[in-house]
Structure formats: structure tokens, C-alpha cells
Design a protein around this motif. Structure first.
Motif, PDB file in Angstrom:
ATOM      1  N   LEU A 143       9.235   7.650  15.299  1.00 31.45           N
ATOM      2  CA  LEU A 143       8.583   8.901  14.934  1.00 31.45           C
ATOM      3  C   LEU A 143       7.903   9.442  16.180  1.00 31.45           C
ATOM      4  O   LEU A 143       7.495   8.683  17.058  1.00 31.45           O
ATOM      5  N   VAL A 144       7.804  10.722  16.231  1.00 30.84           N
ATOM      6  CA  VAL A 144       7.129  11.310  17.386  1.00 30.84           C
ATOM      7  C   VAL A 144       5.638  11.055  17.235  1.00 30.84           C
ATOM      8  O   VAL A 144       5.044  11.323  16.192  1.00 30.84           O
ATOM      9  N   GLU A 145       5.053  10.503  18.283  1.00 29.78           N
ATOM     10  CA  GLU A 145       3.644  10.135  18.218  1.00 29.78           C
ATOM     11  C   GLU A 145       2.750  11.362  18.172  1.00 29.78           C
ATOM     12  O   GLU A 145       3.009  12.360  18.832  1.00 29.78           O
ATOM     13  N   ASP A 146       1.712  11.224  17.413  1.00 29.48           N
ATOM     14  CA  ASP A 146       0.703  12.261  17.375  1.00 29.48           C
ATOM     15  C   ASP A 146      -0.203  12.063  18.586  1.00 29.48           C
ATOM     16  O   ASP A 146      -0.728  10.982  18.801  1.00 29.48           O
ATOM     17  N   GLU A 147      -0.365  13.117  19.356  1.00 25.01           N
ATOM     18  CA  GLU A 147      -1.123  12.991  20.614  1.00 25.01           C
ATOM     19  C   GLU A 147      -2.529  12.443  20.373  1.00 25.01           C
ATOM     20  O   GLU A 147      -2.967  11.488  20.995  1.00 25.01           O
ATOM     21  N   SER A 148      -3.219  13.078  19.461  1.00 19.89           N
ATOM     22  CA  SER A 148      -4.632  12.748  19.255  1.00 19.89           C
ATOM     23  C   SER A 148      -4.821  11.286  18.854  1.00 19.89           C
ATOM     24  O   SER A 148      -5.771  10.627  19.247  1.00 19.89           O
ATOM     25  N   THR A 151       0.823  -1.215   0.000  1.00 20.48           N
ATOM     26  CA  THR A 151       0.000   0.000   0.000  1.00 20.48           C
ATOM     27  C   THR A 151       0.853   1.258   0.000  1.00 20.48           C
ATOM     28  O   THR A 151       0.332   2.355   0.099  1.00 20.48           O
ATOM     29  N   ASN A 152       2.146   1.049  -0.056  1.00 23.98           N
ATOM     30  CA  ASN A 152       3.058   2.187  -0.039  1.00 23.98           C
ATOM     31  C   ASN A 152       2.826   3.123   1.147  1.00 23.98           C
ATOM     32  O   ASN A 152       2.593   4.315   0.976  1.00 23.98           O
ATOM     33  N   PRO A 153       2.842   2.589   2.333  1.00 27.42           N
ATOM     34  CA  PRO A 153       2.498   3.395   3.507  1.00 27.42           C
ATOM     35  C   PRO A 153       3.631   4.310   3.947  1.00 27.42           C
ATOM     36  O   PRO A 153       4.766   4.166   3.502  1.00 27.42           O
ATOM     37  N   GLU A 154       3.271   5.243   4.808  1.00 26.25           N
ATOM     38  CA  GLU A 154       4.269   6.181   5.306  1.00 26.25           C
ATOM     39  C   GLU A 154       4.877   5.728   6.623  1.00 26.25           C
ATOM     40  O   GLU A 154       6.043   5.914   6.887  1.00 26.25           O
ATOM     41  N   ARG A 155       4.005   5.165   7.465  1.00 25.17           N
ATOM     42  CA  ARG A 155       4.514   4.811   8.786  1.00 25.17           C
ATOM     43  C   ARG A 155       4.140   3.390   9.170  1.00 25.17           C
ATOM     44  O   ARG A 155       3.151   2.846   8.712  1.00 25.17           O
ATOM     45  N   LEU A 156       4.982   2.846   9.988  1.00 25.72           N
ATOM     46  CA  LEU A 156       4.741   1.504  10.497  1.00 25.72           C
ATOM     47  C   LEU A 156       4.612   1.618  12.002  1.00 25.72           C
ATOM     48  O   LEU A 156       5.478   2.181  12.666  1.00 25.72           O
ATOM     49  N   TYR A 179       7.395   4.062  13.273  1.00 25.99           N
ATOM     50  CA  TYR A 179       8.648   4.273  12.555  1.00 25.99           C
ATOM     51  C   TYR A 179       8.322   4.583  11.112  1.00 25.99           C
ATOM     52  O   TYR A 179       7.247   4.253  10.616  1.00 25.99           O
ATOM     53  N   LYS A 180       9.282   5.174  10.456  1.00 28.33           N
ATOM     54  CA  LYS A 180       9.083   5.468   9.049  1.00 28.33           C
ATOM     55  C   LYS A 180       9.147   4.159   8.259  1.00 28.33           C
ATOM     56  O   LYS A 180      10.130   3.423   8.341  1.00 28.33           O
ATOM     57  N   PHE A 181       8.123   3.895   7.500  1.00 24.06           N
ATOM     58  CA  PHE A 181       8.030   2.597   6.837  1.00 24.06           C
ATOM     59  C   PHE A 181       9.176   2.381   5.849  1.00 24.06           C
ATOM     60  O   PHE A 181       9.764   1.304   5.778  1.00 24.06           O
ATOM     61  N   ALA A 182       9.481   3.428   5.106  1.00 22.74           N
ATOM     62  CA  ALA A 182      10.518   3.290   4.077  1.00 22.74           C
ATOM     63  C   ALA A 182      11.848   2.853   4.677  1.00 22.74           C
ATOM     64  O   ALA A 182      12.622   2.128   4.042  1.00 22.74           O
ATOM     65  N   LEU A 183      12.097   3.294   5.910  1.00 22.46           N
ATOM     66  CA  LEU A 183      13.360   2.913   6.541  1.00 22.46           C
ATOM     67  C   LEU A 183      13.333   1.446   6.950  1.00 22.46           C
ATOM     68  O   LEU A 183      14.313   0.717   6.749  1.00 22.46           O
ATOM     69  N   ILE A 184      12.214   1.026   7.531  1.00 22.18           N
ATOM     70  CA  ILE A 184      12.111  -0.378   7.943  1.00 22.18           C
ATOM     71  C   ILE A 184      12.274  -1.281   6.728  1.00 22.18           C
ATOM     72  O   ILE A 184      12.894  -2.340   6.792  1.00 22.18           O
ATOM     73  N   ASP A 240      13.417  -0.152  23.212  1.00 23.83           N
ATOM     74  CA  ASP A 240      13.749   0.291  24.563  1.00 23.83           C
ATOM     75  C   ASP A 240      12.717   1.317  25.016  1.00 23.83           C
ATOM     76  O   ASP A 240      11.777   1.646  24.287  1.00 23.83           O
ATOM     77  N   THR A 241      12.883   1.791  26.231  1.00 19.27           N
ATOM     78  CA  THR A 241      11.858   2.675  26.789  1.00 19.27           C
ATOM     79  C   THR A 241      11.764   3.996  26.029  1.00 19.27           C
ATOM     80  O   THR A 241      10.758   4.683  26.100  1.00 19.27           O
ATOM     81  N   GLN A 242      12.817   4.340  25.299  1.00 17.75           N
ATOM     82  CA  GLN A 242      12.767   5.558  24.489  1.00 17.75           C
ATOM     83  C   GLN A 242      12.039   5.325  23.161  1.00 17.75           C
ATOM     84  O   GLN A 242      11.843   6.250  22.390  1.00 17.75           O
ATOM     85  N   GLY A 243      11.745   4.085  22.882  1.00 16.72           N
ATOM     86  CA  GLY A 243      11.077   3.784  21.616  1.00 16.72           C
ATOM     87  C   GLY A 243      12.024   3.406  20.498  1.00 16.72           C
ATOM     88  O   GLY A 243      11.580   3.107  19.386  1.00 16.72           O
ATOM     89  N   VAL A 244      13.321   3.437  20.752  1.00 16.53           N
ATOM     90  CA  VAL A 244      14.268   3.044  19.703  1.00 16.53           C
ATOM     91  C   VAL A 244      14.091   1.559  19.388  1.00 16.53           C
ATOM     92  O   VAL A 244      14.026   0.726  20.298  1.00 16.53           O
ATOM     93  N   LEU A 245      13.964   1.267  18.124  1.00 13.64           N
ATOM     94  CA  LEU A 245      13.717  -0.111  17.701  1.00 13.64           C
ATOM     95  C   LEU A 245      15.022  -0.753  17.253  1.00 13.64           C
ATOM     96  O   LEU A 245      15.801  -0.162  16.517  1.00 13.64           O
ATOM     97  N   SER A 246      15.223  -1.945  17.746  1.00 12.42           N
ATOM     98  CA  SER A 246      16.399  -2.694  17.303  1.00 12.42           C
ATOM     99  C   SER A 246      15.928  -3.985  16.650  1.00 12.42           C
ATOM    100  O   SER A 246      15.131  -4.729  17.221  1.00 12.42           O
TER     101      SER A 246
END
Lengths: 351, 381
Positions: free
Chosen positions: B341-346, B206-211, B290-295, B313-319
């Protein structure tokens, strides 16, 4: 002006035109009593001067013209090759020069025997010897049907004065002559080199440089290399063969050989290709080289003659069907000239 | 220079350039790669805009010989620079062009036209029982680095052809890795690499932007989902340990493979989808995007990996750590790290609730029942 011949070796002729076609769209074909010459002189890049003895591809060959029985034609290779491809399964094929609506053309008459009955009777035709089947058909009489297809290739007749100015380039005696490894192998590696050079050009700031450096020494080594900002890479072949010169063919006989540049080059360099001495080097455009390598499909033996920093001449010899190895070398002398410098010297060398 | 006479810093020999190629290809998404030489092996790391990095570690056990002479500090006067000893004693690090290296490593790859022919049809009848290719000795590869600033030399030998490639070494450009805190893991799971690959390729259509990665414990059972969203809609792939061995593709109404292959009679089968599942806070679901294109750049590693360890990890960094079997018994690791990616509050609060449902939470054995789309979220195209 008459030209008529039956094609004896359709496969070879097809491969030949296909290979020539990758180097240029138009060929100058010179038909004479003794030989057939195919010449390609592209705007830039590699020239081909192919000389075939008539029986390499033709039999029952007639050529007649007011100019010493020589006919010069300009032939579009793509059309010729396409026409020949349709003749691959032919039982016989004839080629002749003719005119239609006052336009000259080469007419290729292809006879194919379609034996529909025999296919039903012998379903394993594909695995059988075709010749055997054909004789069988012939003995049945009505079992087969002959189809005749005529392909027309428009050509241009060149006057003697048009081609008078075209001469085979002359070179000085080569410094190194060597039998090349299988061309397809060379091609796959040189294609990677070209790709690498383009990779380097993309990351770097300089313009694309696909200048392959090809070198050889008199100790059986061939070296191909390319340099970019990011890397330099070279491949070295060892254990290749430097053919001996024939004193009967070199000007000056034994003395000529003793003074031949390659004799001097033999004193330099080493067989493991690690020495920096004794290399005769030329620089070639990578893509051009890739095209030349496509003659590998003919599967012939190739001798490369290196004139250091000057020219590279490839002699391509067609493999002989009856395996007579000595006559191979006289069958076809096919010369690729790559001349980075436009000054010519004498070349008398023959192998 | 005086150093020219010294023994090279690094000399390694590998019997198979192909192995190295397969591993390094996993991180081939940038022009330049950092190479770090150490006692344990060679580390090739690649960085993308400081939000993603990938590294392939070539352990010294991969090589038939591995000789590393740690450059002694007192020799640091090399190259006219008066750097402090402390900096010189660190392991050598430099950059090279990774695409060039990869292209070099496969220079003989399947190039020999003779291979496809039977021996009697080959051009050179030099093949004997002791020929290099019969012994499996072709593609011998030697890599050496003689001194600081010298090129990285790769020498490949096949039969009578020897290819030498000198890769220009550049000064290292980045020093800091993306920080990943192993001590405070928020989430960890291990699964087969191909499953992750299938999920990402499916979502990629679907060519998404975020995962978005979602992990939680639902009724005592682990739940892990990857959902992708973009302008064309969103799709989600869910993994759970319930009964079926295959990932359930919620966006496909009937996951084609799920129900048929396995009998739901033996739910706690050892072939669980998720080999490990650890969530530091089982009460609150973990979500990070995360940005899908990077994954997607890690897709090559996913496709060849036997296992992948997914950690956040607790900061959200994905390994993503991939275990790749290069030849039977020998494993190598390729690592990727992604900055979230910084989460959108809403979005967060409400969407978190919606995540609850899709799998049917285990009342149904087959799990294919989860296919019913309730939120209109699953349209694939």
C-alpha cells in the motif's frame, strides 16, 4: 373403522419414516388385510410407493372398515417419525387409530421398563444383554417399573374416492437393471457433483443446472455425470451386478426374456464402461437424487431399473435380520419412480 | 484435427490426489487459475486484482510419472491460427476453474463409508491384502492435456470407481507477474509457517484493514514485527531472536507461552525464532504496509507450511514463500506476492519512532516484559 397393531420392528419403522420424510412431508398410508402401503407423491420429484408385508413392522394386526377392510390415512411423517423415535428403547409399542374431540389420530402407546434398582446393582448394564436383565428384573418382581407414554399423531382419514385416482405409475420394460453400489457412497459422490455444478453456475453466466445424468449398462457399469461450462465430470462404477430375470416373473416366460429390452442391451457396451454404446440414461435433479439416496440408512439392497430417456425406478429391499438372503427380495418392494416424461407404459418386471 | 492422433502434450500420474489437493488448496482464493506446463512441473497461479498473486508449483518429483512433450513450433498451425512460432514454442499456459479442480481431487476424500467399519462389517467383502486401499493405491490420479485448446483431463481411480473430469481450458488472461526483484532485497527472514499463521490469525480478530511489516536491527539484534490496524484499533505481534522461542504477542499483556516453556539460561540457542535475518540497510528500519485481507488469503498456506521465507524488495513488494512438506522428505513450494500500500506520509515518520519500544529491547530475558502498552496502540478489541 378399526386399526390396531403392535409394532414389532421399531428401528426399521423409524428409519423407514425418516427416509420417507426426506422426500415429502405427507404420506398416504393404506392399511389392508394383506399389506401396508406408504405412498409419497410430491409436487415434483420422486414418488415413493412402498409396499410392506404386515409382518415387516407389525404383529397382532387388526384392520376393519366398511370399505373392504381398507383404511386410507394421510399421515404427517415428521410427527410420526418423532413419535417413533421416542419408542426406540421401548419394550413394546402399540399403534391404533382413535378419535379425540372428533379428530382422528394415531395413538402410539409405548411401554418402557425403567429398572432403576437394577442399575444400582449392576453398574455395567450398558454392556450387558438387555434381555437378560429384563428377565432378571421380572424374576425379582418389584425391581422394575413400567412407564407408559402415549404419543398422538393427528391424521386425516381419506375416503375411497379420494385415493381412487391415485395409481402407481406404469412404465415399459426397463432397458437396464442393475444392483447399485452402497447408497451412501453414491450419495457422497453425487453431492459433490451437485456442488460442482453450483460452482460452475456461479462462475458462468447460465442459470444453475444441477441435472445429473445417471446411466447404466448391462455389463455391470453405472455412470453418473454432470456438465457445466467450466467442466464435465463423470464417475463410472464397474463390476456391479445385473440380476438375471426370472422367466416365471416376466410376461411371456423365456420368450419374453429373449425379447426383453435388457437382452438387446446386453449385446451393446462393455464391462469396462469405456464404450459409448449400451447405456440407458436418465437425467435427474441433483438435490432430488441426494434425498432419494438417504434411504441408504436402511442399508438395503437397491436395484435400479433404467428406461432410457424416460424413467428410473429404484427397488429397495430391506435387509433381513435373520440373514436369509432369498427372502430379502420379497420383504419389501420399495419403488422410487422418477419420471421425467409423463407417459406410462406397462411394467410387469419383478425380480 | 490432425493433432488428435498425436501423443498428448502432458501426461502425469500421481499416487495421491490428496497431496495435490493440499497444495492447490493453498491458492484457492479465485475462480480461475493459470496453469503453466513446463519440463520441471506444473505451476498453478492465481491472481487477485493484480495486487496479489499466489502460485503453487507441483514439481515433477511429486508425480510417479511425468511426461511432457514440448509442443514443437512447426505444429503451430493447430486451431486455425497463424501465430508466430516464437509464441507457440513457449510452454503451454491456460486457465481452468480451480474450485472445480479441487472439488474433483477430493471426490473420493473420506467418502468411503466402509472405512469407518471393521472389515467384517463392510458391505462388500472384496478386501484382500492386495486391495487398492490396503496397498495405499487409492486416489490414483492421472492428469493429461492432449493438445492446445483441449480440456485438462483428470482421472481418479478408486477400487472399481473411475472418475473422469474434463476441465475446460480458457485463454490466459494475465501475462505479467508482479515484479519482484530478487537482486535488490530489502529484507529477508525465515521462520516457521505456523508462527506466521498464529500471528495473522491473532491479528485478524480485530478485522483490521492494513498489515504493517516492520524490520530493523535493534542493538545488534534482529527485530521483526507485524502490526495490524483498523477501525477497531491496532495490535502488534513481535518476533525477535532474543531468548524466547515463541513469538511475543505484545498486545496480550502476558504472552501465555513465552516465559514458562523455555529457560533463559541459553540465549543463543539454535532454535532461534528467525532462522535468517537480513536487512539491506541495518541503520534504517524497514516499514511497508499491505492490505490485511489479502495477506489473510495466504493463511491456508501458513497453517500447513513447515517454513516460510518472508522477503521484501526495495520497491516494497512482499514475497511469501512457503515450504510445504507433502510427505516425509518431499517438499513443495507455494509462493505469494503482494503489492504494498502506498504509505501515508504523516504516519510514517512518527510511527517509526514509536516502534522502538515495545519489546524492551532485550534487557529482560523473558521478553514478556514488553507487554506493557505505552502508546495505547495495543488494545485488541
Amino acid at each position: 373403522m378399526r386399526f390396531k397393531a403392535s409394532i414389532q420392528n421399531i428401528t426399521t419403522f423409524t428409519k423407514l419414516t425418516a427416509s420417507l420424510n426426506s422426500l415429502g412431508p405427507l404420506a398416504w398410508v393404506k392399511l389392508s388385510d394383506e399389506q401396508v402401503c406408504f405412498t409419497i407423491i410430491p409436487e415434483q420429484g420422486t414418488q415413493v410407493w412402498a409396499v410392506l408385508s404386515i409382518d415387516t413392522i407389525f404383529e397382532t394386526y387388526t384392520v376393519q372398515s366398511a370399505a373392504n377392510n381398507v383404511i386410507n390415512l394421510e399421515v404427517p411423517l415428521t410427527s410420526l417419525n418423532r413419535a417413533l423415535k421416542s419408542a426406540l428403547n421401548a419394550t413394546s409399542a402399540q399403534i391404533r387409530l382413535t378419535k379425540k374431540d372428533n379428530l382422528p389420530l394415531l395413538a402410539l402407546t409405548i411401554a418402557t421398563t425403567s429398572s432403576s434398582n437394577s442399575y444400582a446393582a449392576f453398574p455395567t448394564t450398558g454392556a450387558n444383554n438387555e434381555d437378560g436383565l429384563n428377565t432378571l428384573d421380572a424374576s425379582f418382581g418389584g425391581g422394575s417399573r413400567e412407564t407408559i407414554v402415549t404419543q398422538e399423531v393427528p391424521v386425516r382419514v381419506l375416503g375411497p374416492d379420494t385415493v381412487a385416482g391415485l395409481h402407481e405409475p406404469q412404465c415399459r420394460e426397463p432397458d437396464v437393471h442393475i444392483i447399485l453400489p452402497p447408497l451412501m457412497q453414491l450419495k457422497s459422490i453425487s453431492d459433490r457433483f451437485t456442488k460442482l455444478a453450483l460452482l460452475g453456475a456461479r462462475s458462468g453466466t447460465t442459470a444453475s443446472r444441477t441435472r445429473l445424468e445417471v446411466a447404466a449398462n448391462m455389463h455391470g457399469c453405472l455412470r453418473m455425470s454432470i456438465k457445466t461450462d467450466a467442466m464435465s465430470i463423470s464417475s463410472v462404477w464397474t463390476d456391479l451386478n445385473n440380476p438375471e430375470l426370472d422367466p416365471g416373473q416376466v410376461a411371456g416366460g423365456d420368450i419374453g426374456i429373449a425379447e426383453h429390452p435388457s437382452t438387446r442391451m446386453k449385446q451393446l457396451g462393455s464391462a469396462d464402461g469405456r464404450s459409448e454404446e449400451g447405456w440407458a440414461t436418465v437425467r435427474i435433479d441433483g438435490r432430488d437424487w441426494g434425498k432419494v439416496m438417504s434411504v441408504g440408512r436402511l442399508g438395503g439392497r437397491v436395484i435400479a431399473c433404467f428406461c432410457h430417456e424416460h424413467a428410473l425406478i429404484l427397488y429397495v429391499y430391506l435387509p433381513n435380520d435373520n440373514g436369509d438372503d432369498e427372502s430379502v427380495l420379497t420383504r419389501l418392494a420399495w419403488r422410487f419412480f422418477h419420471l421425467p416424461i409423463s407417459s406410462y407404459y406397462d411394467l410387469h418386471t419383478n425380480f | 484435427m490432425e493433432d488428435d492422433d498425436e501423443l498428448p502434450i502432458l501426461t502425469v500420474v500421481s499416487s495421491s490426489a490428496r497431496q495435490l489437493y493440499l497444495l492447490l488448496r493453498c491458492v484457492n482464493f479465485s475462480e480461475k487459475a493459470h496453469v503453466q506446463i513446463s519440463d520441471e512441473g506444473l505451476k498453478f497461479s492465481v491472481d487477485e486484482a493484480s495486487v496479489m498473486e499466489g502460485s503453487a508449483f507441483l514439481d515433477k518429483s511429486l508425480f510417479t510419472s511425468y511426461t511432457y512433450r514440448s509442443p514443437p513450433p512447426q505444429r503451430s498451425q493447430h486451431a486455425d491460427s497463424d501465430e508466430e512460432d516464437s509464441e507457440i514454442t513457449t510452454n503451454p499456459t491456460f486457465q481452468i476453474s480451480l474450485p472445480s479442480l479441487l472439488e474433483t481431487l477430493q471426490i473420493f476424500g473420506l467418502t468411503d463409508p466402509n472405512n469407518s467399519k471393521p472389515p467384517w462389517a463392510r458391505d462388500n467383502l472384496t478386501s484382500t491384502a492386495f486391495s487398492n486401499n490396503v496397498l495405499g493405491m487409492n486416489n490414483m490420479c492421472r492428469i493429461s492435456y492432449s493438445s492446445f485448446g483441449a480440456p485438462l483431463a483428470v482421472v481418479l481411480t478408486e477400487a472399481t470407481i473411475r472418475t473422469t473430469c474434463n476441465l475446460t481450458t480458457y485463454e490466459p488472461a494475465f501475462a505479467d507477474e508482479i515484479p519482484f526483484d530478487r537482486q535488490s532485497l530489502a529484507f529477508k527472514t525465515i521462520m516457521r509457517g505456523t508462527w506466521l499463521f498464529d500471528a495473522i490469525s491473532e491479528l485478524g480478530s480485530t478485522n483490521p484493514e492494513r498489515l504493517t511489516l516492520v524490520a530493523r536491527v535493534a542493538r545488534g539484534k534482529p527485530y521483526f514485527a507485524l502490526s495490524a490496524s483498523g477501525p477497531l484499533g491496532s495490535a502488534r505481534v513481535e518476533f525477535n531472536n532474543n531468548h524466547n522461542h515463541n513469538p511475543v504477542h505484545s498486545s496480550r499483556a502476558a504472552a501465555p507461552t513465552a516465559p514458562s516453556g523455555t529457560e533463559p539460561t541459553d540465549p543463543p540457542a539454535p532454535t532461534n525464532l528467525l532462522e535468517t535475518f537480513q536487512l539491506s540497510t541495518p541503520d534504517t528500519p524497514l516499514r511497508s504496509s499491505y492490505k490485511f485481507a489479502l495477506i489473510q488469503k495466504a493463511a491456508r498456506a501458513m497453517s500447513v507450511a513447515t517454513k516460510v521465507s518472508i522477503r521484501a524488495d526495495t520497491q516494497g513488494v512482499l514475497s511469501l514463500q512457503f515450504m510445504i512438506e507433502v510427505e516425509s522428505g518431499k517438499v513443495s513450494f507455494v509462493d505469494f506476492r503482494f503489492v504494498p500500500l502506498v504509505e501515508d506520509e504523516s504516519e510514517t515518520g512518527e510511527d517509526g519512532e514509536r516502534m522502538e519500544t515495545i519489546l524492551g529491547d532485550g534487557e529482560e530475558g523473558s521478553g514478556s516484559g514488553g507487554g506493557t502498552e505505552d502508546e495505547g496502540e495495543g488494545e485488541e478489541m
